[in-house]
Design a protein around this motif. Sequence first.
Motif, PDB file in Angstrom:
ATOM      1  N   HIS A   1      -1.310   4.377  -7.518  1.00  0.00           N
ATOM      2  CA  HIS A   1      -0.779   4.009  -6.481  1.00  0.00           C
ATOM      3  C   HIS A   1      -1.037   4.123  -5.145  1.00  0.00           C
ATOM      4  O   HIS A   1      -1.144   3.729  -4.028  1.00  0.00           O
ATOM      5  CB  HIS A   1       0.665   4.693  -6.789  1.00  0.00           C
ATOM      6  N   THR A   2      -1.602   5.274  -5.108  1.00  0.00           N
ATOM      7  CA  THR A   2      -2.323   6.074  -3.664  1.00  0.00           C
ATOM      8  C   THR A   2      -3.570   4.960  -3.477  1.00  0.00           C
ATOM      9  O   THR A   2      -3.864   4.347  -2.341  1.00  0.00           O
ATOM     10  CB  THR A   2      -2.391   7.022  -3.369  1.00  0.00           C
ATOM     11  N   PHE A   3      -4.394   4.829  -4.334  1.00  0.00           N
ATOM     12  CA  PHE A   3      -5.224   4.259  -4.209  1.00  0.00           C
ATOM     13  C   PHE A   3      -4.890   1.947  -4.270  1.00  0.00           C
ATOM     14  O   PHE A   3      -6.050   1.873  -3.242  1.00  0.00           O
ATOM     15  CB  PHE A   3      -6.147   3.905  -5.474  1.00  0.00           C
ATOM     16  N   ILE A   4      -4.094   1.724  -4.912  1.00  0.00           N
ATOM     17  CA  ILE A   4      -3.245  -0.198  -4.259  1.00  0.00           C
ATOM     18  C   ILE A   4      -3.255  -0.126  -3.047  1.00  0.00           C
ATOM     19  O   ILE A   4      -3.299  -1.055  -2.561  1.00  0.00           O
ATOM     20  CB  ILE A   4      -2.604   0.602  -5.397  1.00  0.00           C
ATOM     21  N   SER A   5      -1.687   1.426  -3.056  1.00  0.00           N
ATOM     22  CA  SER A   5      -1.570   0.850  -1.073  1.00  0.00           C
ATOM     23  C   SER A   5      -2.920   0.700  -0.271  1.00  0.00           C
ATOM     24  O   SER A   5      -2.930  -0.220   0.710  1.00  0.00           O
ATOM     25  CB  SER A   5      -1.172   2.632  -1.305  1.00  0.00           C
ATOM     26  N   LEU A   6      -3.609   1.663  -1.096  1.00  0.00           N
ATOM     27  CA  LEU A   6      -4.950   1.933   0.014  1.00  0.00           C
ATOM     28  C   LEU A   6      -5.869   0.463   0.355  1.00  0.00           C
ATOM     29  O   LEU A   6      -6.725   0.215   1.133  1.00  0.00           O
ATOM     30  CB  LEU A   6      -6.003   3.148  -0.092  1.00  0.00           C
ATOM     31  N   LEU A   7      -5.871   0.224  -1.158  1.00  0.00           N
ATOM     32  CA  LEU A   7      -7.036  -0.777  -1.161  1.00  0.00           C
ATOM     33  C   LEU A   7      -6.028  -1.996  -0.786  1.00  0.00           C
ATOM     34  O   LEU A   7      -7.120  -2.901   0.258  1.00  0.00           O
ATOM     35  CB  LEU A   7      -6.646  -1.354  -3.018  1.00  0.00           C
ATOM     36  N   LEU A   8      -4.644  -2.455  -0.614  1.00  0.00           N
ATOM     37  CA  LEU A   8      -4.140  -3.321   0.078  1.00  0.00           C
ATOM     38  C   LEU A   8      -4.125  -3.761   1.893  1.00  0.00           C
ATOM     39  O   LEU A   8      -4.276  -4.255   2.152  1.00  0.00           O
ATOM     40  CB  LEU A   8      -2.585  -3.363  -0.091  1.00  0.00           C
TER      41      LEU A   8
END
Length: 148
Positions: free
Chosen positions: A14-21
């Motif tokens: 979830h942290t990675f997806i948030s940062l990636l977006l």
Amino acid sequence: MLFTQSFSWRASLHTFISLLLFLGAAYLAGLFAFGRACGLALLIYRGIGIGVSAAMMYVVYGKGAVLPVIFTFLPRAAAAAFIAAVSVRESFRNSKAIFAFCTNKYDSSENSISFKLYCLRFIVLIIFSIFISAADGAILHLYSSFRR
């Protein structure tokens, strides 16, 4: 998420997806002449999100949220804010160069970044995001093991 028993892959993802977006939006904003306004809006959005998340932890847990906020939320929020600031800075630089080119005020001798360098900087930010996401899962795991 604070009371998981193993390394939190879900939290890391979830942290990675948030940062990636966020990085994707900042990258796209840098490709437009008027991308500075979008970059500023992205920073405001990230700041509001961090503030609301911390406030909700205090609303839900009351005074008991002080330690979880300090040990689990603040490191992730600080890292995300750093990534956000650097990505928007790069977006501003590229957007400025595009705007200068569109208005015929582009000076080739000026210190401008090339598109390859722009892409490379965002790739480095994505790699940092992977490390931040893994560290977030590890921190949640360590906190939950000490909390028991």
